[in-house]
Design an enzyme around this catalytic site. Structure first.
Site, PDB file in Angstrom:
ATOM      1  N   CYS A 131       0.804  -1.222   0.000  1.00  0.00           N
ATOM      2  CA  CYS A 131       0.000   0.000   0.000  1.00  0.00           C
ATOM      3  C   CYS A 131       0.834   1.268   0.000  1.00  0.00           C
ATOM      4  CB  CYS A 131      -0.973  -0.003   1.176  1.00  0.00           C
ATOM      5  SG  CYS A 131      -0.209   0.008   2.808  1.00  0.00           S
ATOM      6  N   HIS A 136      -2.047   0.949   7.103  1.00  0.00           N
ATOM      7  CA  HIS A 136      -2.580   0.906   5.737  1.00  0.00           C
ATOM      8  C   HIS A 136      -2.878   2.325   5.271  1.00  0.00           C
ATOM      9  CE1 HIS A 136      -4.331  -1.011   2.258  1.00  0.00           C
ATOM     10  NE2 HIS A 136      -5.440  -0.308   2.403  1.00  0.00           N
ATOM     11  N   HIS A 184      -6.454   1.778  -3.229  1.00  0.00           N
ATOM     12  CA  HIS A 184      -5.458   1.237  -2.303  1.00  0.00           C
ATOM     13  C   HIS A 184      -5.057  -0.154  -2.764  1.00  0.00           C
ATOM     14  CE1 HIS A 184      -8.377  -1.383   0.094  1.00  0.00           C
ATOM     15  NE2 HIS A 184      -9.150  -0.732  -0.756  1.00  0.00           N
TER      16      HIS A 184
END
Length: 187
Positions: A94, A146, A158
């Protein structure tokens, strides 16, 4: 290479492993549903207006409001699988994906990890987000683990651990409960 060099390299990679993506929830589309524009996935590379029209429809907005370079970049990476510490289309995490978005689209360099990125933003409430802002989550506990890029109308791009590069809905109950911070990078 000596054992010492191998250990040094391994120690450098450990922070990236623990600062990686934790997203596993449903998305608008991913590996099994690549966008189709003009009959093929690569049509966007030839005609950005078709590509932005596709994403405008997906996001429920006007294509003139979209950054064509951003959506071209996203389209090129859509469905690329997750790989902890990865930096290529054959596997990316990510924070690497978000860093590449910022480098390629906005010509800005971001820190390598999602935690470090989160420390360098001007914070916003989720209802103040604009295209290109960052959204941060904590799936594994208290620390941010994240990151994604906000698009429009509650959607963000993402790297999901199961589906790779995808667009998801920030207001999905599962994502929203793990949302920890959002805002504009100050770099």
């Amino acid at each position: 290479m000596t054992l010492t060099k191998h250990l040094s390299i391994l120690l450098l990679l450990v922070p990236f492993v623990f600062a990686s993506c934790g997203a596993k929830k449903k998305t608008l589309y991913g590996n099994n549903h690549k966008p189709t524009v003009g009959g093929s996935h690569s049509a966007g590379k030839k005609n950005k207006s078709n590509l932005t029209a596709y994403y405008a429809e997906l996001l429920g907005t006007d294509s003139k409001s979209l950054n064509a370079d951003l959506y071209s970049f996203i389209d090129d990476w859509m469905g690329s699988p997750h790989r902890m510490g990865g930096l290529t289309r054959s596997g990316i995490d990510c924070s690497a994906f978000v860093g590449m978005v910022y480098n390629e689209v906005y010509r800005k360099d971001l820190p390598r990890t999602s935690r470090d990125m989160a420390e360098r933003i001007k914070r916003k409430y989720d209802d103040q987000l604009k295209e290109g802002d960052l959204v941060f989550f904590s799936f594994g506990g208290r620390d941010i683990d994240h990151v994604g890029v906000y698009l429009q109308n509650g959607k963000f791009v993402h790297v999901s651990t199961k589906q790779g590069v995808v667009i998801s809905n920030l207001k999905d109950v599962w994502y929203y409960k793990y949302l920890k911070r959002c805002g504009t990078p100050t770099i």
